[in-house]
Structures are given as C-alpha cells and as structure tokens.
Design a protein around this motif. Structure first.
Motif, PDB file in Angstrom:
ATOM      1  N   GLY A  66    -102.485   5.114 -63.637  1.00 60.23           N
ATOM      2  CA  GLY A  66    -101.172   5.076 -62.994  1.00 60.23           C
ATOM      3  C   GLY A  66    -100.437   6.388 -63.195  1.00 60.23           C
ATOM      4  O   GLY A  66     -99.551   6.490 -64.046  1.00 60.23           O
ATOM      5  N   ALA A  67    -100.794   7.415 -62.419  1.00 60.13           N
ATOM      6  CA  ALA A  67    -100.109   8.703 -62.509  1.00 60.13           C
ATOM      7  C   ALA A  67     -98.814   8.629 -61.698  1.00 60.13           C
ATOM      8  O   ALA A  67     -98.837   8.310 -60.503  1.00 60.13           O
ATOM      9  N   GLN A  68     -97.706   8.919 -62.338  1.00 61.17           N
ATOM     10  CA  GLN A  68     -96.411   8.818 -61.677  1.00 61.17           C
ATOM     11  C   GLN A  68     -96.201   9.986 -60.715  1.00 61.17           C
ATOM     12  O   GLN A  68     -96.297  11.151 -61.098  1.00 61.17           O
ATOM     13  N   VAL A  69     -95.934   9.657 -59.440  1.00 59.43           N
ATOM     14  CA  VAL A  69     -95.702  10.678 -58.415  1.00 59.43           C
ATOM     15  C   VAL A  69     -94.431  10.352 -57.653  1.00 59.43           C
ATOM     16  O   VAL A  69     -93.901   9.235 -57.726  1.00 59.43           O
ATOM     17  N   ALA A  70     -93.947  11.341 -56.929  1.00 55.86           N
ATOM     18  CA  ALA A  70     -92.744  11.160 -56.107  1.00 55.86           C
ATOM     19  C   ALA A  70     -93.078  11.459 -54.654  1.00 55.86           C
ATOM     20  O   ALA A  70     -93.795  12.425 -54.353  1.00 55.86           O
ATOM     21  N   GLU A  71     -92.563  10.649 -53.743  1.00 55.74           N
ATOM     22  CA  GLU A  71     -92.874  10.806 -52.323  1.00 55.74           C
ATOM     23  C   GLU A  71     -92.440  12.186 -51.818  1.00 55.74           C
ATOM     24  O   GLU A  71     -91.336  12.658 -52.110  1.00 55.74           O
ATOM     25  N   GLY A  72     -93.336  12.836 -51.074  1.00 57.71           N
ATOM     26  CA  GLY A  72     -93.054  14.140 -50.493  1.00 57.71           C
ATOM     27  C   GLY A  72     -93.329  15.315 -51.422  1.00 57.71           C
ATOM     28  O   GLY A  72     -93.237  16.472 -51.011  1.00 57.71           O
ATOM     29  N   LYS A  73     -93.698  15.060 -52.675  1.00 56.97           N
ATOM     30  CA  LYS A  73     -93.985  16.122 -53.636  1.00 56.97           C
ATOM     31  C   LYS A  73     -95.476  16.407 -53.668  1.00 56.97           C
ATOM     32  O   LYS A  73     -96.294  15.503 -53.522  1.00 56.97           O
TER      33      LYS A  73
END
Length: 241
Positions: A77-84
């Motif tokens: 579960g790698a935390q990502v942000a939309e559009g990054k």
C-alpha cells in the motif's frame, strides 16, 4: 686522598654517556605509551561499533519496502496522490530487467488498492539510456490513497518516492558503519606502529626504563667513583683525606 663525588660523577658520565640522558626521555616515553593505549582503546571501540552498525543495517534494511534496501519487499500500500508523478523501481534497474529478457521499452502495468480489482496503469518507460539506478518507469497517479503496482514481465514494483516512504534508516546505518570501521582501522594501525617504535626504546631487554631505575644507576655511579683509589697531582678534584 680520595676523589671528589662531583669529579666521580663527571667520570661516570663519560663512561656511561646514556645514563644522564635516560632521565630526560623516561617521561616522554611514558606519555607516548599512554597515548598509544588510548588510541588502541578508541580503535577497538570504533571497530566494535562499526560491526554493530553493519549488523543493524542488515536487519533494518530487510524491513524497508524500497528497491535500494537489501531484501525488502514492495509495499502493498504505497501512498500516492492523484495527479502526482512517481517512479516505478526494481533492484538493479533497467540492467536487471534486460538480464531477465524483459521488454524495458513498453511497460504493461496495472494498479490496485488493497483488496480491490486491478486496473490498467499508464506508465512511461525510462528507456535503456537512463542514468537511474533502480527507476525503470514513471506514472501519474490516477487516485489518491494506498496502491500496489505490478507490470508484466517486471513483477511487483517498488514506489520509492511514495508519500509514506519512511526515512532511509538503513542507509544512515551503513554510512555510520563505514565511517566507524574506517576510522577504527586507521587508529588501530597507527597504534600498532607507535607501539612498535616504542618497543626497543628501553635497554637490551627492550623494556622502557623507569625513572627510579635511572636515578639508582646515577647514584651507583657516584658511589663507586667516590671509592676510586686513583690519585693524581693534576686532578683538581682530589682533596686530602
């Protein structure tokens, strides 16, 4: 008629020229010996600390979910942000994928949230001329939250620059281990060389001569020469008994 103790001491200094000089060198020798002992103790401490840090690096590295860690698995579960934009990595990078015979120019990847279905992920390959060590492709996150990424022929991917990637503790442990071992070995070699230089500085036995021994030798010379029966009219130190 007997010889003056002062003249006897002067004669003794001519017969044993090193006796007078030894008292001046005993203190520096002892000081240098203490310095060598301190360096040796510090060297041992640094070597022990370096080995402990190296062992800690091996343990901690296996728990980190990054491509540059030793033995760590990709995060589920790698935390990502939309559009990054983020990088996709494998240990060894493009060279490792080429050794496997994988296509490094056309990634076929998918992403999923924990417990969710897989969805197609658009990724751009880094190419064979990349200078990156582990990064083989990049992607723009389609969602905010924890995800896992896999690519056909590449396997589960590491996202080393994910928002929840912890500090590289293992890397710092490795750096500190290298520094401690390097300095420890240097001090140890220096202490051994200094000890070798000090070893023959005493007498025939190679042991340092103490200040008390030197004083005793000088007193013995004065005493023996004061009993010298030689009498000479030209000797200004001779006085009537």
């Amino acid at each position: 008629m007997r010889t003056s103790p002062l003249v006897a001491a002067q004669r003794g200094s001519r017969r044993w020229p090193n006796v007078g000089r030894m008292s001046g060198t005993a203190a520096p020798v002892r000081t240098e010996t203490r310095g060598v002992a301190r360096r040796a103790l510090v060297a041992i401490g640094l070597l022990v600390a370096g080995l402990a840090l190296a062992a800690s690096y091996r343990v901690v590295s296996g728990t980190e979910h990054t491509a540059y860690a030793s033995g760590g698995l990709p995060a589920t579960g790698a935390q990502v942000a939309e559009g990054k934009t983020y990088g996709l990595s494998v240990p060894g990078g493009v060279d490792e994928l080429r050794k496997r015979g994988a296509n490094v120019n056309s990634p076929e990847c998918s992403w999923s949230v924990p417990g969710g279905a897989s969805q197609v992920l658009s990724a751009q390959a880094s190419g064979t001329d990349t200078k990156a060590i582990n990064v083989v492709a990049t992607f723009t996150s389609p969602v905010t939250g924890p995800i896992a990424v896999t690519c056909a022929g590449w396997g589960a991917m590491y996202i080393d620059d994910a928002d929840n990637t912890p500090a590289d503790v293992a890397g710092w442990l490795l750096v500190l281990a290298v520094i401690a071992l390097t300095v420890g070995v240097g001090l140890g070699v220096s202490a051994l060389r200094s000890a070798g230089n000090l070893a023959p500085s005493g007498g025939a036995s190679g042991e340092p001569v103490s200040e008390d021994d030197e004083v005793e030798r000088l007193v013995h010379v004065v005493h023996v020469r004061s009993q010298d029966p030689e009498v000479g009219p030209a000797d200004p130190g001779n006085v009537p008994a």
